[in-house]
Each structure stands twice: as C-alpha cells, then as structure tokens.
Scaffold this motif. Structure first.
Motif, mmCIF file in Angstrom:
data_model
loop_
_atom_site.group_PDB
_atom_site.id
_atom_site.type_symbol
_atom_site.label_atom_id
_atom_site.label_comp_id
_atom_site.label_asym_id
_atom_site.label_seq_id
_atom_site.Cartn_x
_atom_site.Cartn_y
_atom_site.Cartn_z
ATOM 1 N N HIS A 169 4.810 -9.331 -5.338
ATOM 2 C CA HIS A 169 3.715 -8.846 -6.174
ATOM 3 C C HIS A 169 3.033 -9.982 -6.928
ATOM 4 N N CYS A 195 -2.186 -2.652 -3.395
ATOM 5 C CA CYS A 195 -0.756 -2.727 -3.086
ATOM 6 C C CYS A 195 -0.087 -1.426 -3.525
ATOM 7 N N CYS A 233 2.208 -1.116 -5.436
ATOM 8 C CA CYS A 233 2.571 -1.195 -6.855
ATOM 9 C C CYS A 233 1.413 -0.801 -7.757
ATOM 10 N N CYS A 257 -1.785 -8.323 -3.915
ATOM 11 C CA CYS A 257 -0.396 -8.810 -3.941
ATOM 12 C C CYS A 257 -0.037 -9.414 -2.585
HETATM 13 ZN ZN ZN Z 1 2.064 -5.266 -5.640
#
Ligand code: ZN
Length: 370
Positions: free
Chosen positions: A203, A213, A215, A220
């Motif tokens: 990340h 991403c 996340c 990332c």
């Molecule tokens: Zn990420």
C-alpha cells in the motif's frame, strides 16, 4: 553458572537437550557435551491464504509430520473459513499421532493488519474482512498456546529459523501474490512499528493517479503490480484488440488469466505478456529500491505465488532495484527467491512457538504448565 545450570536442568527435564558425552580439555574436569533434541516436541503452523489453507505439524527442526491443504473458499463467511482452519488443525494433530502434551502450540499466519494481542483481524483487504475475531473460536477448540501473526511476518520467521535468513541480523521478505506484503527483520528481530502494523509495502503509493486499491486508496503498489493487478492489465489490453498467446493458453476465457499464465507467455517472448510483466516488475522494483534506500536491508527474499516465475522474476527485479537505488546504498542488496518452498508461511507461523520456547529460558515450567 547457577543460572546456566538451572536452565540446562530445565531443558533436560523437558527433553529438549541431551548429553552426548564428555568433551576433551587439557586439564580440569571434562565438560559435558549437550545437544539439542528436536524431535520430542512439536509445533503446529497454519498458512491462511486466499486460495488455500495449508496446515502442518512439525518437529523443532521443521521436519513435517503431517500436512493438509484445504481450499479457503474466501467467498464464504468468516465463520465458515475459521471452521475450515479448525477442521484442518484437528486433522493434522490427530493424524500425526503426536501426544497432545508434546505440542507446544499453534501459530497462524494470516494476511492483513492484525491485533496480535486480541487475536483479531482488524482489516484484511485480501479477504475483505474487518474486525474478525480469530483467536477466540480457535482457542475454544484447542487448549494450546496460539500465536496469530501477519503471514508475511510468518514467512520472515521461517526464513530466519530455517531458510535464507539464518544467521542474518537484517533482511526483508517480500510476499508477491494475490496481494503484496513485506516483513522486515532488523537486529535479528521482526520490526513491528509502534502498534504492530508495519510492513504494508503493498500500500505504498507508487502512482499518484493510479487505480483504486482494495484498501480504498489510489495508486498503491498492490493495485498496480500484484498477481490480480497483472491479470487485470492483461485483460484490458486483450479487450483493446491486442494479440497474445495468453488467449490460447486460457481457451479464450479471460477470467482464467493468472499471473502464472502471463509469466509463461512472457518467457516465450509474447509482447503483450512482456509488457504487463515489465510494468509490474518496474513498480515492485521501485518500491524495493525505496525501501533499500531507507533501510539498506542487504538481502531481499521474494516469497509468494509470483516466485513460481523463478529467476526470470528475481533477475529482472534485481536490475530495476540496481537502477533505482542510490549509489553505494544498493551495492550490497541482493534480491533472491525463497528456497523454502510452499510451506514457508506455515513453518514460519509454527516457528513463533519455538522462538517463544527459547525466550522462556529459566521459565519453561510456566510455558509447559497448562
Ligand atoms: Zn492499497
């Protein structure tokens, strides 16, 4: 001396060391020679991956007595996945014929950000899990010490005890698979950060305007270069009309494209595959070079599914790392592939129990009384 004698007595009591004879010296009482006994106690390790749950029971020299691999079925609920982990733990323990009292505990390697103390998975983008208790349901089933750790840290632990990290004070493991993670060993110990959440190399922002991403951030490394990102890139290029041998390899079913398919085509010189591989490796190499400039780890051990691409991957990565590290800093950094095979994470997870055992020198009674 009295402390050493106490520790030796204790290790003898638990059959962890044995006397092998008398040593020879010129004068005085000859010393007793001792040897570590690795096959009287056992540890259990679990590698919880997105495709497979791999569970082993091994002795203290990492000799595996029993192993089971089950599909993870990540699309099922966390409870169902945890039930599979419990099922495979029961399987390896009962099929190894090891006395329960000789099992030191269970180590579990799991992708994501964990609360080790509470045994909770705080956030695992790979599994799309948030705040899932892992320790509680498993400790209800087994009256054994249980250690839960991030899977890439488990791999680093495996390398430290039994692999390329043996005897090294500083090195890094990079897990290149469905996601991307890293673990850093500094001064012989895993580096955890202030609250245990370090190592999220996947990340690191590599492309400011890059793709979304899992996340929630953009650009990332994982969104650009993981195995799943590579498959996506290949699909996009194929849909734009580019020709490639990948299409035949997957019988024209784009959903079947894996990093493995792309690497194989790249090795044959397929231009589209080479483009996808080169781009992914460029980003991963830049991330490693950034880490190298900051930490100078010396050795970078590559782990995970992508390492099946072999030297093709490590040689290309080394080139990118050499190109992007600062003069003098990078000259001692070698990028190599793990030699521990597919059990590295399970062996590493189990090794946390071995580490705990030896850190208990003089207090093993506490560890064994349960
Ligand atoms: Zn990420």
């Amino acid at each position: 001396m009295p402390t050493i004698m106490k520790i030796i007595d204790e290790l003898m009591n638990y059959e962890l060391i044995k006397v092998t004879g008398k040593g020879e010296i010129n004068r005085g009482k000859p010393p007793q020679m001792l040897e570590f006994v690795s096959n009287n106690h056992f540890v259990v390790g679990v590698d919880v991956g997105t495709t497979f749950i791999s569970t082993i029971i091994m002795d203290l020299s990492a000799r595996i007595l029993c192993r089971q691999v089950l599909p993870t079925m990540v699309e099922q609920t966390p409870d169902e996945v945890i039930d599979r982990i419990i099922e495979s733990l029961h399987f390896v323990i009962s099929n190894s014929d090891v006395e329960k009292s000789r099992i030191l505990g269970i180590g579990i390697g799991m992708p994501g950000i964990l609360d080790n103390e509470a045994g909770t998975i705080l956030f695992s983008p790979d599994f799309a899990w948030e705040n899932i208790g892992l320790l509680e349901p498993i400790s209800k089933e087994f009256s054994l010490p249980i250690i839960i750790e991030n899977v890439t840290r488990a791999m680093a632990m495996g390398e430290k005890w039994f692999g390329e990290g043996r005897g090294l004070e500083t090195f890094m493991c990079i897990n290149l698979g469905f996601g991307i993670g890293s673990a850093i060993v500094i001064d012989g110990e895993l580096y955890r950060g202030v609250s245990g959440k370090s190592g999220e190399l996947g990340h690191m922002t590599i492309g400011r305007d890059g793709p979304l991403c899992k996340c929630g951030n953009y650009g990332c490394l994982e969104a650009l270069s993981s195995a799943s990102a590579m498959s996506n890139s290949a699909r996009v290029l194929i849909k734009s009309g580019r020709k490639t041998q990948i299409l035949e390899a997957v019988n024209r079913d784009l959903d079947k494209i894996e990093a493995k398919t792309i690497f194989n085509a790249a090795k044959d010189g397929d231009p589209l595959a080479l483009e996808v591989v080169t781009q992914a490796i460029e980003y991963i190499g830049i991330a490693i070079a950034n880490m190298t400039n900051v930490l100078e780890p010396g050795l970078i051990i590559l782990e995970g599914g992508m390492t099946k691409a072999g030297d093709f991957l490590s040689v290309k990565l080394q080139e990118v790392v050499d190109r992007h590290t600062m003069r003098y800093v990078g000259s001692h950094t070698r990028v190599i592939l793990t030699r521990m095979g597919e059990n590295v994470a399970a062996i590493g997870a189990a090794s946390f129990l071995i580490k705990r055992l030896f850190e208990h020198g003089g207090n093993a009674d506490e560890l064994f009384s349960r």
